[in-house]
Design a protein around this motif. Sequence first.
Motif, PDB file in Angstrom:
ATOM      1  N   ARG A 183       0.850  -1.199   0.000  1.00 27.49           N
ATOM      2  CA  ARG A 183       0.000   0.000   0.000  1.00 27.49           C
ATOM      3  C   ARG A 183       0.885   1.249   0.000  1.00 27.49           C
ATOM      4  O   ARG A 183       2.014   1.231   0.488  1.00 27.49           O
ATOM      5  CB  ARG A 183      -0.887   0.029   1.248  1.00 27.49           C
ATOM      6  CG  ARG A 183      -1.681  -1.228   1.484  1.00 27.49           C
ATOM      7  CD  ARG A 183      -2.794  -1.379   0.433  1.00 27.49           C
ATOM      8  NE  ARG A 183      -3.664  -2.503   0.734  1.00 27.49           N
ATOM      9  CZ  ARG A 183      -3.570  -3.723   0.177  1.00 27.49           C
ATOM     10  NH1 ARG A 183      -2.627  -3.982  -0.711  1.00 27.49           N
ATOM     11  NH2 ARG A 183      -4.430  -4.679   0.487  1.00 27.49           N
ATOM     12  N   GLN A 184       0.286   2.339  -0.484  1.00 31.76           N
ATOM     13  CA  GLN A 184       1.041   3.587  -0.573  1.00 31.76           C
ATOM     14  C   GLN A 184       1.526   4.054   0.804  1.00 31.76           C
ATOM     15  O   GLN A 184       2.652   4.524   0.937  1.00 31.76           O
ATOM     16  CB  GLN A 184       0.154   4.654  -1.206  1.00 31.76           C
ATOM     17  CG  GLN A 184       0.941   5.625  -2.010  1.00 31.76           C
ATOM     18  CD  GLN A 184       0.069   6.330  -3.029  1.00 31.76           C
ATOM     19  OE1 GLN A 184      -0.709   5.700  -3.741  1.00 31.76           O
ATOM     20  NE2 GLN A 184       0.189   7.637  -3.087  1.00 31.76           N
ATOM     21  N   THR A 218       2.063   0.654  -6.760  1.00 36.48           N
ATOM     22  CA  THR A 218       2.760   1.936  -6.589  1.00 36.48           C
ATOM     23  C   THR A 218       4.251   1.645  -6.487  1.00 36.48           C
ATOM     24  O   THR A 218       4.663   0.777  -5.706  1.00 36.48           O
ATOM     25  CB  THR A 218       2.308   2.636  -5.280  1.00 36.48           C
ATOM     26  OG1 THR A 218       0.895   2.815  -5.327  1.00 36.48           O
ATOM     27  CG2 THR A 218       2.992   3.995  -5.116  1.00 36.48           C
ATOM     28  N   LEU A 223       7.142   8.096  -5.029  1.00 40.42           N
ATOM     29  CA  LEU A 223       6.479   8.792  -3.918  1.00 40.42           C
ATOM     30  C   LEU A 223       7.002  10.201  -3.676  1.00 40.42           C
ATOM     31  O   LEU A 223       6.232  11.137  -3.558  1.00 40.42           O
ATOM     32  CB  LEU A 223       6.597   7.969  -2.634  1.00 40.42           C
ATOM     33  CG  LEU A 223       5.786   6.674  -2.595  1.00 40.42           C
ATOM     34  CD1 LEU A 223       5.915   6.007  -1.248  1.00 40.42           C
ATOM     35  CD2 LEU A 223       4.318   6.926  -2.924  1.00 40.42           C
TER      36      LEU A 223
END
Length: 399
Positions: A183-184, A218, A223
């Motif tokens: 997950r991000q 992702t 990020l």
Amino acid sequence: MSDPRPCLFSDDQVNVELLRQRAYNGRWAMQPAGVIPLTAADPDFPVAPEIRAAITDYVAGGYLSYGSPEGLPEFREIMAATIGSRKRIPVSPGLILPTNSAAAAMFLVARYALAPGDEAILFDPVDFLFGAAVDAAGGRRVYSPVDKAQGQFDLDGLAALITPRTRLLCLCNPHNPLGRVLRQDELAALGELAVEHDLTIMSDEIWSDVVYPPHEHTSIASLDAGIAARTISIYGLSKSHGLAGLRVGFLAAPDPKTFDALVDLSRVQTTAEGVSTLSQVAAVVAYRDCWYWVDALLQHLTAVRDYAVARLNAMPGVRCTSPEGTYVLFPDVTGTGMSSAQAASYLLEEAHVAVVPGLPRWFGPGAEGNIRLCFSTSMGIVRTALDRMEQALARRNSQ
Ligand SMILES: Cc1ncc(COP(=O)(O)O)c(C=O)c1O
């Protein structure tokens, strides 16, 4: 109007006779006749026609000269553009280095990041290549346990494992064998830890094109700039495009200094190493023209995954979660009363199905209690394998 293209992933596309001659690494060519090998993870389907044509055309040109040590320009350009658009990592072609497979890139990055005695953090369980790469660099493996049933990464526990000798954080995203897509927020927390403790991040994203909606992959390097500056992202074409035998992958370095250091370590400039030009030509066409093939593969795999997970969960003593990415299943078999090794041997002998046991040498100490099955084959082969497994387990229960 009906689709004029033949169905790429129907049962009749799997040529078992040819696979028995060509598919090694624990698969068809390495098993006794009659055994279905749900072992190493690569597709049983022939590669896209465009890839076959590109290899044939290149050979027809007659020259098989030395390639550029740092990769063919067209290879570096298409990989950089694709990583930019599909993974949202803005990278210039000059930071792309082709490698003899994703595995080779992992070994190279471990040598880059680790001096003998340095520590690398890896998840447990995880594919054996991470530990092997750390060992080969003279590093020390430090395992961060994952809750297998929930797929939960213990980020607080991981932070406590960091010492002054920690240099490398190894990510497998999507995760083999758990099938989890990170997950991000998990990636952001891991990235922050790496920034805080000045760690290099090895982000193995070989599975990132095998992700089932609604899940989305992702890349940690997408990020923010601080995290990207310490991340080396690794890709391969064995899983998404079926090019395992061509031994081709690549890495994306964060900056020219890191890139140059990796090139030095890789020995490509001596010509002792370097990716075959034919493999690079195939990879260029795969990334330029063959995403339709990957999309169709994913559709096929979705149906096989759902079918296989339901069948496994109906077997006595077996519990299986549905992978969010990858084409491996990692069922818990503790309810059968057998260890991982016993279950794998029993299934081989009684069901003639080969699976990978959850032994420390394959996935780390935390894999005990599970077996791994690869399902990138035809629905018919998966159905037969599951029928046999179900019957074998039922026989055992009635004894
Ligand atoms: C997470 C991971 N990385 C790397 C590899 C190896 O890929 P390649 O064939 O490009 O060496 C695998 C193959 O199973 C894998 O699961």
